[in-house]
Design a protein around this motif. Structure first.
Motif, PDB file in Angstrom:
ATOM      1  N   ARG A  36     -31.819 -17.056  -6.890  1.00 46.19           N
ATOM      2  CA  ARG A  36     -30.517 -17.703  -6.747  1.00 46.19           C
ATOM      3  C   ARG A  36     -29.409 -16.834  -7.352  1.00 46.19           C
ATOM      4  NH1 ARG A  36     -34.035 -21.797  -8.356  1.00 46.19           N
ATOM      5  NH2 ARG A  36     -34.483 -23.235  -6.665  1.00 46.19           N
ATOM      6  N   ALA A  37     -28.214 -17.032  -6.843  1.00 43.70           N
ATOM      7  CA  ALA A  37     -27.052 -16.291  -7.335  1.00 43.70           C
ATOM      8  C   ALA A  37     -26.550 -16.942  -8.624  1.00 43.70           C
ATOM      9  CB  ALA A  37     -25.968 -16.313  -6.275  1.00 43.70           C
ATOM     10  N   LEU A  39     -24.428 -19.172 -11.014  1.00 39.98           N
ATOM     11  CA  LEU A  39     -23.938 -20.519 -10.680  1.00 39.98           C
ATOM     12  C   LEU A  39     -22.531 -20.524 -10.075  1.00 39.98           C
ATOM     13  CD1 LEU A  39     -24.389 -23.601 -10.867  1.00 39.98           C
ATOM     14  CD2 LEU A  39     -23.381 -23.501 -13.138  1.00 39.98           C
ATOM     15  N   TYR A  42     -21.470 -20.037  -6.375  1.00 43.49           N
ATOM     16  CA  TYR A  42     -21.645 -21.088  -5.372  1.00 43.49           C
ATOM     17  C   TYR A  42     -20.343 -21.858  -5.102  1.00 43.49           C
ATOM     18  CZ  TYR A  42     -26.719 -20.508  -5.517  1.00 43.49           C
ATOM     19  OH  TYR A  42     -27.989 -20.000  -5.411  1.00 43.49           O
ATOM     20  N   ILE A  43     -19.340 -21.619  -5.944  1.00 40.52           N
ATOM     21  CA  ILE A  43     -18.117 -22.413  -5.815  1.00 40.52           C
ATOM     22  C   ILE A  43     -17.040 -21.586  -5.111  1.00 40.52           C
ATOM     23  CG2 ILE A  43     -16.326 -23.656  -7.085  1.00 40.52           C
ATOM     24  CD1 ILE A  43     -18.411 -23.939  -9.373  1.00 40.52           C
ATOM     25  N   ARG A  44     -16.592 -22.068  -3.972  1.00 43.82           N
ATOM     26  CA  ARG A  44     -15.516 -21.392  -3.249  1.00 43.82           C
ATOM     27  C   ARG A  44     -14.525 -22.437  -2.739  1.00 43.82           C
ATOM     28  NH1 ARG A  44     -17.817 -17.789   1.246  1.00 43.82           N
ATOM     29  NH2 ARG A  44     -19.390 -19.400   1.346  1.00 43.82           N
TER      30      ARG A  44
ATOM     31  N   TRP B  49     -12.370 -27.305   3.025  1.00 45.68           N
ATOM     32  CA  TRP B  49     -11.479 -26.893   1.923  1.00 45.68           C
ATOM     33  C   TRP B  49     -12.285 -26.316   0.758  1.00 45.68           C
ATOM     34  CZ3 TRP B  49     -11.762 -28.827  -2.996  1.00 45.68           C
ATOM     35  CH2 TRP B  49     -12.366 -30.071  -3.181  1.00 45.68           C
ATOM     36  N   SER B  50     -13.590 -26.522   0.821  1.00 48.90           N
ATOM     37  CA  SER B  50     -14.424 -25.907  -0.212  1.00 48.90           C
ATOM     38  C   SER B  50     -15.848 -25.769   0.315  1.00 48.90           C
ATOM     39  CB  SER B  50     -14.419 -26.743  -1.491  1.00 48.90           C
ATOM     40  OG  SER B  50     -14.965 -28.016  -1.226  1.00 48.90           O
ATOM     41  N   GLN B  51     -16.530 -24.780  -0.202  1.00 46.17           N
ATOM     42  CA  GLN B  51     -17.949 -24.603   0.115  1.00 46.17           C
ATOM     43  C   GLN B  51     -18.688 -24.299  -1.181  1.00 46.17           C
ATOM     44  OE1 GLN B  51     -19.022 -22.007   3.317  1.00 46.17           O
ATOM     45  NE2 GLN B  51     -17.801 -23.127   4.806  1.00 46.17           N
ATOM     46  N   PHE B  52     -19.924 -24.743  -1.235  1.00 52.96           N
ATOM     47  CA  PHE B  52     -20.727 -24.556  -2.446  1.00 52.96           C
ATOM     48  C   PHE B  52     -22.052 -23.913  -2.048  1.00 52.96           C
ATOM     49  CE2 PHE B  52     -17.830 -28.056  -2.876  1.00 52.96           C
ATOM     50  CZ  PHE B  52     -17.157 -27.723  -4.038  1.00 52.96           C
ATOM     51  N   THR B  53     -21.938 -22.727  -1.522  1.00 56.59           N
ATOM     52  CA  THR B  53     -23.103 -22.023  -1.015  1.00 56.59           C
ATOM     53  C   THR B  53     -22.882 -20.528  -1.139  1.00 56.59           C
ATOM     54  OG1 THR B  53     -24.466 -21.656   0.939  1.00 56.59           O
ATOM     55  CG2 THR B  53     -22.162 -22.117   1.334  1.00 56.59           C
ATOM     56  N   VAL B  54     -23.979 -19.778  -1.199  1.00 55.11           N
ATOM     57  CA  VAL B  54     -23.877 -18.319  -1.157  1.00 55.11           C
ATOM     58  C   VAL B  54     -24.483 -17.811   0.154  1.00 55.11           C
ATOM     59  CG1 VAL B  54     -23.837 -17.895  -3.632  1.00 55.11           C
ATOM     60  CG2 VAL B  54     -26.040 -18.128  -2.471  1.00 55.11           C
ATOM     61  N   ASP B  71     -30.739 -24.344  -1.736  1.00 57.87           N
ATOM     62  CA  ASP B  71     -31.654 -24.912  -2.719  1.00 57.87           C
ATOM     63  C   ASP B  71     -31.147 -24.590  -4.121  1.00 57.87           C
ATOM     64  OD1 ASP B  71     -32.265 -22.206  -2.502  1.00 57.87           O
ATOM     65  OD2 ASP B  71     -34.308 -22.509  -3.213  1.00 57.87           O
ATOM     66  N   TYR B  72     -30.423 -25.527  -4.676  1.00 62.92           N
ATOM     67  CA  TYR B  72     -29.908 -25.369  -6.038  1.00 62.92           C
ATOM     68  C   TYR B  72     -31.070 -25.443  -7.037  1.00 62.92           C
ATOM     69  CZ  TYR B  72     -25.350 -26.474  -3.921  1.00 62.92           C
ATOM     70  OH  TYR B  72     -24.221 -26.489  -3.155  1.00 62.92           O
ATOM     71  N   ILE B  76     -29.962 -27.679 -12.431  1.00 59.32           N
ATOM     72  CA  ILE B  76     -28.640 -28.225 -12.113  1.00 59.32           C
ATOM     73  C   ILE B  76     -28.787 -29.546 -11.357  1.00 59.32           C
ATOM     74  CG2 ILE B  76     -26.486 -27.822 -10.839  1.00 59.32           C
ATOM     75  CD1 ILE B  76     -26.737 -25.986 -13.197  1.00 59.32           C
TER      76      ILE B  76
END
Lengths: 176, 505
Positions: A36-37, A39, A42-44, B49-54, B71-72, B76
């Motif tokens: 995983r990257a 933490l 993951y926030i954009r 308006w937002s994304q929570f992924t890589v 897969d977080y 968390i």
């Protein structure tokens, strides 16, 4: 080197050949050996105009707070007033440029925030307008706002550089 | 009155630490399966308006939303690793406790007169709160007013959390339920649509996190032992013991999270059992809320981005069947070759072509909101015939309890993300008989349904989440029990993953 002159896609410059995410899942910012990257990667957030206004607002707050201190009878250290007025003028120019143009001026803003922080540190070493130094509660609050706003700007600037937020005219360019 | 810290208030404070931490972690798990938030009621690509992924957006994508899971880490989210079904189980188990506790708390607050500790009885409180804020900024800790347990800004912020933030998070949570959102369709639209509701729900979570950070900072600033003594013993006489007991309590909460996470990853079915005991009694009540949506044609997904072919924007999920039989149907345009079989526990088994379905439907259509279990939504206008009308034609035999829908799709063969098995779903008769439970053959007045959305014929169960709206429908079978089919849980995802057959939330 274009291999197929007859491909309409290639003639348009669209070439997905060899692009891993054409066929498989591609994740970014992964460190070698990690699943995983980090933490915060993951926030954009993609609110460019709001972010631009927020950055301008924070510098405006620094400018207003600095002007309030400069106009008060309290001098945090000798010759602090000219420095405070420099911050005020820089903040006014920054906000005006930010509102009237589309320039990416965020590093300049960091300079204003840094200058304001240095003045605050100067005050700690000198005679800052804290309540225990005889200043009023309001003046002490305004003085501390110069620090909090500067740190806030630095945090936003870091988030901007890290890619968590973007300020207009930039955009996250979400594809999906 | 002397406010103090009554025992029920202290118990509720401790329970809230457990509930909120579980809700936040399981909520992050749910977010991770569709890690995007929007400002309009549609999930048009590129407008989040937002994304929570890589994860980089896939090229040549056919909207296999399952591939968008992130897969977080289990550190968390609860349980982590992209296990949406189990995250949902924990969210709903905890929500049951959280809402029950909040209702009891509110009753006690108003029943004992303790509401005055949060609700200002004078406008002066707001003025004083401003002064208190200035004091904090000046590094001066403001005092509480005479007889009050907190200073004015504490009073207003606690009041906001209990009486504004909590009702808002409950309301926006309730409207994540397809059954509720599609029964109270006008309210859903008044609130801005499903995606806006989802965004507000997320912002409420951020509100709780910010509140908690500031609250903890203030507790430390005011004196950890002094403040924890109040919330443990109800007085400030034992600051050391209060600090120790409260810290042990926090350690137990952390331990509870570790146990819950490991238990969930190891024994998912046990969590499912717990969920069924705690949650099903109230989710079963939602079967009394049949969908009754009537969106306008203008609401159809895609209109707001001026796309000619609005159906392009109705997201699909999963891969179409890859069998010679299905491809041959597709090549021939379905019309002449496709036959829908209806059989099982009925008086008159039958098979119907699309033309016959169209004649029976008599132009009937419904414009409805699709709720994917992962979080995306689309609005589409479906033409079709209600399942209830088809059942009337076939005549279910006495004792028929459920309707089973079989797809051309085989998950292991068609979708690399899953293991083998024919895709099927079963609905209880009460859901099958709902007016908007539909066998659809046309989307958005653009002719046949596209392959990605379930061509040529699919099911619409508007009270349930998306995966129960079976696509690529091959056969309908009326049965008198569903629990002997495959694994007996009522559907493909119910069997192979951790999803309840009751998907009304």
């Amino acid at each position: 080197m274009m291999e197929d002159q007859h491909s309409p896609a290639l003639r348009q410059g669209v070439d997905f050949r060899g692009t891993p995410n054409a066929t498989e899942r591609v994740t970014e910012h992964l460190r070698p050996g990690k699943k995983r990257a980090p933490l915060l990667r993951y926030i954009r957030i993609n609110l460019p105009r709001t972010t631009r206004l927020l950055l301008l607002f924070v510098i405006a707050v620094i400018g207003m707070a600095s002007a309030t201190i400069a106009l008060s009878d309290y001098e945090p250290f000798p010759f602090a007033a000219p420095l405070l007025w420099c911050v005020v003028v820089a903040a006014v120019i920054f906000v005006a440029v930010g509102l009237l143009t589309k320039n990416r001026i965020w590093t300049a803003g960091l300079g204003i925030a840094a200058a304001s922080t240095l003045i605050y540190v100067g005050g700690i070493l000198g005679d800052a307008p804290y309540v225990w130094n005889g200043a009023s509660i309001t003046l002490a609050a305004v003085w501390n706002i110069t620090l909090f706003a500067s740190l806030g700007y630095a945090l936003l600037y870091w988030a901007l550089r890290y890619g968590m937020i973007v300020a207009a005219p930039d955009d996250q360019h979400f594809m999906d | 009155m002397e406010f103090g810290f009554p025992w029920w208030l202290r118990v509720e404070h401790f329970l809230n630490i457990i509930f909120l931490s579980f809700l936040v972690r399981s909520g992050i798990e749910i977010l991770g399966t569709y890690p995007k938030l929007y400002r309009s009621q549609h999930t048009v690509p590129g407008t989040a308006w937002s994304q929570f992924t890589v994860q980089r957006a896939a090229k040549h994508k056919y909207y296999t939303v399952g591939g968008e899971y992130d897969d977080y880490s289990p550190r968390i989210s609860l349980p982590g690793r992209g296990l949406l079904g189990l995250g949902r189980y924990w969210h709903f188990i905890t929500v049951t406790g959280f809402v029950t506790s909040w209702v009891i708390y509110i009753v006690l607050l108003f029943g004992t007169g303790q509401w005055r500790r949060y609700i200002p009885t004078s406008l002066d409180t707001f003025v004083q709160a401003g002064r208190d804020m200035v004091s904090y900024l000046a590094f001066v800790v403001p005092e509480a007013a005479d007889g009050a347990p907190f200073n004015a800004i504490q009073q207003l912020s606690y009041g906001f959390v209990f009486l504004v933030l909590t009702p808002l998070v409950i309301l926006t949570g309730v409207f994540q339920s397809p059954a509720v959102a599609n029964y109270f369709s006008r309210i859903t639209r008044m609130l801005g649509g499903r995606q806006v509701i989802r965004t507000v729900h997320f912002l409420c979570m951020i509100g709780y996190i910010v509140f908690t950070v500031i609250h903890v900072a203030m507790v430390i600033l005011h004196g950890y032992g002094y403040e924890t003594s109040k919330i443990v013993f109800g007085h400030t006489d034992l600051p050391v013991a209060g600090g120790v007991v409260f810290t042990i309590g926090l350690a137990l909460v952390v331990l509870l999270h570790v146990i819950a996470t490991r238990w969930t990853l190891a024994e998912g079915r046990a969590v499912e059992k717990l969920h069924n005991i705690v949650v099903r009694p109230w989710t079963n009540l939602l079967y009394h809320l049949p969908a009754r949506m009537h969106y306008d044609r203008d609401n159809v997904s895609g209109k707001d981005v001026v796309l000619k072919n609005t159906t392009q924007n109705f997201r699909g999920s999963g891969r179409p069947p890859e069998t010679p039989e299905y491809l041959a149907l597709m090549a021939n345009g379905y019309e002449d070759d496709y036959v829908l079989e209806i059989g099982g526990y009925v008086e008159r088994p039958m098979s119907l072509t699309i033309r016959e379905l169209r004649e029976l439907a008599e132009g009937h259509s419904q414009t409805t909101l699709h709720h994917c279990v992962q979080g995306f939504t689309s609005i589409g206008k479906w033409r079709g015939i209600s399942v209830s009308d088809l059942l009337d034609l076939a005549g279910p035999l006495p004792g028929a309890t459920d309707v089973v829908f079989m797809s051309f799709q085989d998950m292991g063969r068609d979708d690399a993300l899953y293991e083998g098995g024919t895709y099927y779903e079963s609905t209880p008769m009460i859901e099958a008989r709902m007016p908007q439970t539909l066998i659809a053959f046309d989307l958005n007045d653009e002719g046949e349904i596209p392959a990605k959305n379930g061509a040529p014929v699919r099911l619409r169960t508007e009270t349930s989440t998306g995966f129960r709206n079976l696509k690529w429908l091959e056969r309908i079978e009326v049965v008198n029990r569903y629990d002997i089919i495959v694994e007996g849980r009522g559907g493909y995802f119910e069997d192979v993953d951790f999803y309840d057959r009751n998907q009304l939330i």
